[in-house]
Motif scaffolding. Sequence first.
Motif, PDB file in Angstrom:
ATOM      1  N   ALA A  60       0.841  -1.202   0.000  1.00  0.00           N
ATOM      2  CA  ALA A  60       0.000   0.000   0.000  1.00  0.00           C
ATOM      3  C   ALA A  60       0.875   1.252   0.000  1.00  0.00           C
ATOM      4  O   ALA A  60       1.844   1.342   0.733  1.00  0.00           O
ATOM      5  CB  ALA A  60      -0.917   0.002   1.214  1.00  0.00           C
ATOM      6  N   GLY A  61       0.526   2.200  -0.849  1.00  0.00           N
ATOM      7  CA  GLY A  61       1.212   3.477  -0.889  1.00  0.00           C
ATOM      8  C   GLY A  61       0.263   4.572  -0.470  1.00  0.00           C
ATOM      9  O   GLY A  61      -0.903   4.311  -0.173  1.00  0.00           O
ATOM     10  N   PRO A  62       0.727   5.807  -0.423  1.00  0.00           N
ATOM     11  CA  PRO A  62      -0.163   6.907  -0.047  1.00  0.00           C
ATOM     12  C   PRO A  62      -1.344   7.027  -1.005  1.00  0.00           C
ATOM     13  O   PRO A  62      -1.223   6.736  -2.185  1.00  0.00           O
ATOM     14  CB  PRO A  62       0.743   8.143  -0.138  1.00  0.00           C
ATOM     15  CG  PRO A  62       2.134   7.616  -0.022  1.00  0.00           C
ATOM     16  CD  PRO A  62       2.097   6.251  -0.643  1.00  0.00           C
ATOM     17  N   THR A  96      -9.856   7.134   0.105  1.00  0.00           N
ATOM     18  CA  THR A  96      -9.753   6.848   1.533  1.00  0.00           C
ATOM     19  C   THR A  96      -8.290   6.965   1.932  1.00  0.00           C
ATOM     20  O   THR A  96      -7.401   6.569   1.173  1.00  0.00           O
ATOM     21  CB  THR A  96     -10.273   5.426   1.817  1.00  0.00           C
ATOM     22  OG1 THR A  96     -11.661   5.376   1.505  1.00  0.00           O
ATOM     23  CG2 THR A  96     -10.055   5.022   3.269  1.00  0.00           C
ATOM     24  N   THR A  97      -8.016   7.501   3.117  1.00  0.00           N
ATOM     25  CA  THR A  97      -6.622   7.626   3.557  1.00  0.00           C
ATOM     26  C   THR A  97      -6.007   6.246   3.730  1.00  0.00           C
ATOM     27  O   THR A  97      -6.612   5.351   4.313  1.00  0.00           O
ATOM     28  CB  THR A  97      -6.518   8.420   4.870  1.00  0.00           C
ATOM     29  OG1 THR A  97      -7.279   7.764   5.876  1.00  0.00           O
ATOM     30  CG2 THR A  97      -7.004   9.848   4.703  1.00  0.00           C
ATOM     31  N   ALA A  98      -4.795   6.071   3.222  1.00  0.00           N
ATOM     32  CA  ALA A  98      -4.076   4.804   3.336  1.00  0.00           C
ATOM     33  C   ALA A  98      -3.008   4.861   4.414  1.00  0.00           C
ATOM     34  O   ALA A  98      -2.405   3.847   4.733  1.00  0.00           O
ATOM     35  CB  ALA A  98      -3.444   4.450   1.993  1.00  0.00           C
ATOM     36  N   VAL A 134      -3.009  10.825  17.152  1.00  0.00           N
ATOM     37  CA  VAL A 134      -2.739  10.100  15.916  1.00  0.00           C
ATOM     38  C   VAL A 134      -3.948   9.237  15.572  1.00  0.00           C
ATOM     39  O   VAL A 134      -4.449   8.493  16.419  1.00  0.00           O
ATOM     40  CB  VAL A 134      -1.471   9.235  16.043  1.00  0.00           C
ATOM     41  CG1 VAL A 134      -1.220   8.451  14.752  1.00  0.00           C
ATOM     42  CG2 VAL A 134      -0.259  10.104  16.375  1.00  0.00           C
ATOM     43  N   PHE A 135      -4.410   9.349  14.323  1.00  0.00           N
ATOM     44  CA  PHE A 135      -5.514   8.547  13.812  1.00  0.00           C
ATOM     45  C   PHE A 135      -4.969   7.560  12.787  1.00  0.00           C
ATOM     46  O   PHE A 135      -4.099   7.907  11.977  1.00  0.00           O
ATOM     47  CB  PHE A 135      -6.564   9.439  13.151  1.00  0.00           C
ATOM     48  CG  PHE A 135      -7.340  10.281  14.118  1.00  0.00           C
ATOM     49  CD1 PHE A 135      -8.575   9.869  14.585  1.00  0.00           C
ATOM     50  CD2 PHE A 135      -6.817  11.485  14.577  1.00  0.00           C
ATOM     51  CE1 PHE A 135      -9.291  10.647  15.480  1.00  0.00           C
ATOM     52  CE2 PHE A 135      -7.520  12.272  15.475  1.00  0.00           C
ATOM     53  CZ  PHE A 135      -8.762  11.850  15.933  1.00  0.00           C
ATOM     54  N   GLY A 136      -5.466   6.344  12.802  1.00  0.00           N
ATOM     55  CA  GLY A 136      -5.022   5.326  11.867  1.00  0.00           C
ATOM     56  C   GLY A 136      -5.556   5.555  10.465  1.00  0.00           C
ATOM     57  O   GLY A 136      -6.394   6.430  10.237  1.00  0.00           O
ATOM     58  N   PRO A 137      -5.078   4.766   9.494  1.00  0.00           N
ATOM     59  CA  PRO A 137      -5.565   4.892   8.121  1.00  0.00           C
ATOM     60  C   PRO A 137      -7.021   4.451   8.015  1.00  0.00           C
ATOM     61  O   PRO A 137      -7.560   3.810   8.912  1.00  0.00           O
ATOM     62  CB  PRO A 137      -4.641   3.950   7.337  1.00  0.00           C
ATOM     63  CG  PRO A 137      -4.134   2.981   8.347  1.00  0.00           C
ATOM     64  CD  PRO A 137      -4.078   3.720   9.646  1.00  0.00           C
ATOM     65  N   GLY A 138      -7.648   4.801   6.899  1.00  0.00           N
ATOM     66  CA  GLY A 138      -8.996   4.309   6.626  1.00  0.00           C
ATOM     67  C   GLY A 138     -10.094   5.332   6.717  1.00  0.00           C
ATOM     68  O   GLY A 138     -11.269   4.969   6.723  1.00  0.00           O
ATOM     69  N   LEU A 139      -9.757   6.639   6.746  1.00  0.00           N
ATOM     70  CA  LEU A 139     -10.803   7.666   6.768  1.00  0.00           C
ATOM     71  C   LEU A 139     -11.349   7.830   5.347  1.00  0.00           C
ATOM     72  O   LEU A 139     -10.645   8.285   4.452  1.00  0.00           O
ATOM     73  CB  LEU A 139     -10.249   8.994   7.287  1.00  0.00           C
ATOM     74  CG  LEU A 139     -11.270  10.141   7.405  1.00  0.00           C
ATOM     75  CD1 LEU A 139     -12.342   9.794   8.444  1.00  0.00           C
ATOM     76  CD2 LEU A 139     -10.578  11.446   7.774  1.00  0.00           C
ATOM     77  N   PRO A 140     -12.623   7.460   5.127  1.00  0.00           N
ATOM     78  CA  PRO A 140     -13.173   7.525   3.772  1.00  0.00           C
ATOM     79  C   PRO A 140     -13.349   8.965   3.298  1.00  0.00           C
ATOM     80  O   PRO A 140     -13.400   9.894   4.105  1.00  0.00           O
ATOM     81  CB  PRO A 140     -14.546   6.837   3.910  1.00  0.00           C
ATOM     82  CG  PRO A 140     -14.496   6.085   5.192  1.00  0.00           C
ATOM     83  CD  PRO A 140     -13.564   6.855   6.073  1.00  0.00           C
TER      84      PRO A 140
END
Length: 195
Positions: A60-62, A96-98, A134-140
Amino acid sequence: MAASCAVTMLATGPSWALRRPEPRPAPRPAVDIVAPGTPGTGAPGTSTTPEVSTLPAVVAGPSDSDLEVIRIDPDPAAPGDTTTVHAFVANRGPDTTASSFTVVVTLPDGVTPEGPYFPEDCEVFQGGHRVRCVFGPGLPPLRTATALIPVRLAPDLPMGTLSGGWVAVRGADDRNERNNRQPFDIAVVETTGGS
């Protein structure tokens, strides 16, 4: 005995795998997936040759996403009382944020953080002047994340508008840094009868 599932990495793909027209410096590894009950699992009466996937391993990349801080001023509070800073971040998309992202709340003079915070693992630093979450990846896309930072106003603050607070966001996926920071003000008011 239950069959097991093993995943191994091969150094190179099989000779019959599809190839791109242009040569690459180094071949991508293929994933060797052995499913339960398939040949190669070691079950009685089966072959020991694993079935190999020719799909390349995916890293997975940005993503192509745009994090934006939306301004929300805390509720008014009296000197010595508490209010809550809402660090409100939106993903304007399109992806979505990766990757994870960090929200930093900078507090104005005369205001100190006072937990518990949300998320609960937010950290106070710079002598209590800032809080990092800090928030993890996965924000749609078109969805939001909010850090809640309770704060206490100093008892000797004068009435009026207290400025100097900021909310900022930073993440590897963010392609537009122009909307990554917003100020906030706290209205310092007289103590109400219910306090």
